[in-house]
Write an enzyme that holds these catalytic residues in place. Sequence first.
Site, short mmCIF file in Angstrom:
data_model
loop_
_atom_site.label_atom_id
_atom_site.label_comp_id
_atom_site.label_asym_id
_atom_site.label_seq_id
_atom_site.Cartn_x
_atom_site.Cartn_y
_atom_site.Cartn_z
N LEU A 296 -0.06 1.98 7.61
CA LEU A 296 0.26 3.31 8.08
C LEU A 296 0.27 4.30 6.93
O LEU A 296 -0.26 5.42 7.04
CB LEU A 296 1.63 3.29 8.78
CG LEU A 296 2.17 4.66 9.24
CD1 LEU A 296 1.26 5.27 10.29
CD2 LEU A 296 3.60 4.51 9.77
N GLU A 297 0.83 3.92 5.79
CA GLU A 297 0.85 4.80 4.63
C GLU A 297 -0.57 5.07 4.11
O GLU A 297 -0.90 6.20 3.73
CB GLU A 297 1.70 4.17 3.53
CG GLU A 297 3.16 4.02 3.91
CD GLU A 297 3.92 3.11 2.95
OE1 GLU A 297 5.16 3.13 3.00
OE2 GLU A 297 3.26 2.39 2.18
N LEU A 298 -1.41 4.04 4.10
CA LEU A 298 -2.79 4.20 3.62
C LEU A 298 -3.57 5.16 4.52
O LEU A 298 -4.27 6.07 4.05
CB LEU A 298 -3.48 2.84 3.56
CG LEU A 298 -4.97 2.86 3.20
CD1 LEU A 298 -5.18 3.43 1.81
CD2 LEU A 298 -5.57 1.46 3.28
N SER B 38 2.88 3.19 -2.33
CA SER B 38 2.70 2.30 -1.18
C SER B 38 2.36 0.92 -1.70
O SER B 38 1.49 0.76 -2.56
CB SER B 38 1.57 2.83 -0.28
OG SER B 38 1.29 1.92 0.76
#
Length: 613
Positions: free
Chosen positions: A501-503, A430
Amino acid sequence: MASFICSLLFLVLVGGASLAANQSSDLTESMCYDWGEAGEAAVSVLEGEAGWLSCPLFSHPSVYNYTSTQSAGHNLFWYRRPEGHDLEQPIAHSSRLSKDKERLWLQPAQCDDSGQYICMLRNKSSCSKIAMQLSVLRRDNVLRGSACEPPAAVAPKDVQIYLQGVETLECPDLRDAVKMSDGPPSVTWYHVNRAQSRCRRYPFWNSDWQQEGTSLRFHNMLVPYQGLYFCYVQFQRGGKSLNFTRIINVTAVYSSSLPKEPSILRPASDELISVRTGSEVRLVCRALFPVILESPWMEIRWTVDGKMLDKLPDHQRFSQTSSEVLYDFGDRTVENVLLVQPFSSRDLDREFNCSVRNQRGFESRRAQLEEEGSLPSVELGCGLGVTLVLMLLLFVVYHVFWLELLLLYRSWFGSDEGHTDDKEYDVYISYARNSEEENFVLSTLRTVLENELGYSVCIFDRDSLPGGTITDETLGFVARSRRLLVVISPGYASRGSQALLELKAGLDGMALGGHLRVILVQYRPLRHRVWVRELRQARMALALVRWRGDESRELTSHFWKRLRVELPVRSGGKEGGANKTLLRLLSQNSTSSQTGLISNTHKNPDQVLNCAA
């Protein structure tokens, strides 16, 4: 009391001889011998209770007997010296203070009665007097173990009873009250168990213990029946209702049916005691003395060559002290320590015996001594020095090469996570979508992780299918990955971005399921206050690996070693080759084998792929 009686007898004889030598013709004038104050005869009475003073001159019938002294024409007089006064005042007979034979009755006692009382025995030719102290205590000044305990001025009387034995308790001083009362007295018993914070008053008896008349009868003594017993006595005297309170402290001891012979616990029969000549030696004798109520006498001592210590020619070097180390329901464990200073080589040939004795038996045991060997100081010093040097070397090696050692351990003993889960990717990367971070991720991280270390890497912009939903595909990629590698930079994870969002997906997977670990890679330095809230909250639980530019480009740099520690273990393949390269670099102490591998990646990524192929 025995010493007082002997002194009294001696002074009576001396006083009689002196009186005969100095007696004047006028027999009405006589010398009065003052025996001072009898401290053992001091009396304490509770305010409002009945009490009495017994003249100490009659404490032993062989010296003075009240009946014989009356027959010889002696009269007993009482005087009082109040507290704070120097003059003696005669005590007049009254309804509250009355004399009866050798006793002075207080019915009842008042606080003003405190002071020194003198009883004087005299006739026309002789006179003797002795003093005693009376203390009248106020009820609110009497110390009590609990609020339910009745106040009492007299110290408790100790009584021991065999467990499961039969015993009868009589209230102390009850016989004196019976002699002086106009009728039979009544007794009320109280039981206080301080250990259980329990107070009970009659009737609380059962088949094991009950009151019989004025006595308390134990038919079967048990442990819960221990404690303080208060007997409250009421009687009539001279038309007055009087009372007093006494205390009995009852403790249970082991049954009389158990063996009562003493036994030696230490030294053991097969114990060897190491001693060092020229130093102080302590020999310990520990013995168990079972309780014997009929005869509590016991003896524990050391003998040397069958002789008492004071009979030895060199007795100055020997001394012994005894102390009680344990009390268990009457059984006493006593320790006697023999101190020999200094211990000589000749003492090794002597016979040291510990002997114990009571009324039921005797036991003796010899202490087996052996000389303690001296440790070679040179060999011991060399051994300690070598040990310290080796420990220091191991500490230095671990401090310098701890990452390398950890990687080698993982390669030898680590298990491949791909064999235990159904994940599709090893790493999901990410990063912020800008040219600088994207170039670092695609040209450096992806190339080394896939081509050099053999990891399967997922990058959304590369591996996602066109036309799909970004949110669903992002969550799916993160869920199918073993690690989430987050490249931290000043522009990372702005509000509403895909990186945020990925985190969040990675942190939720790490916190809830534990099937995903998040790794932070700091690409560029940034201040902690610019981090998003999610990173600040999880920073203490996440691993942070810092990229330091050209310093981190080599495969053997701290950056790649630290990153590999956080990544999944890969058995065999290219990571195994990298571990072999790392082992060779450690043995050759060189870090130049991979120089230029990463530095050329920015110039021509395809060339790196071809070389790796």
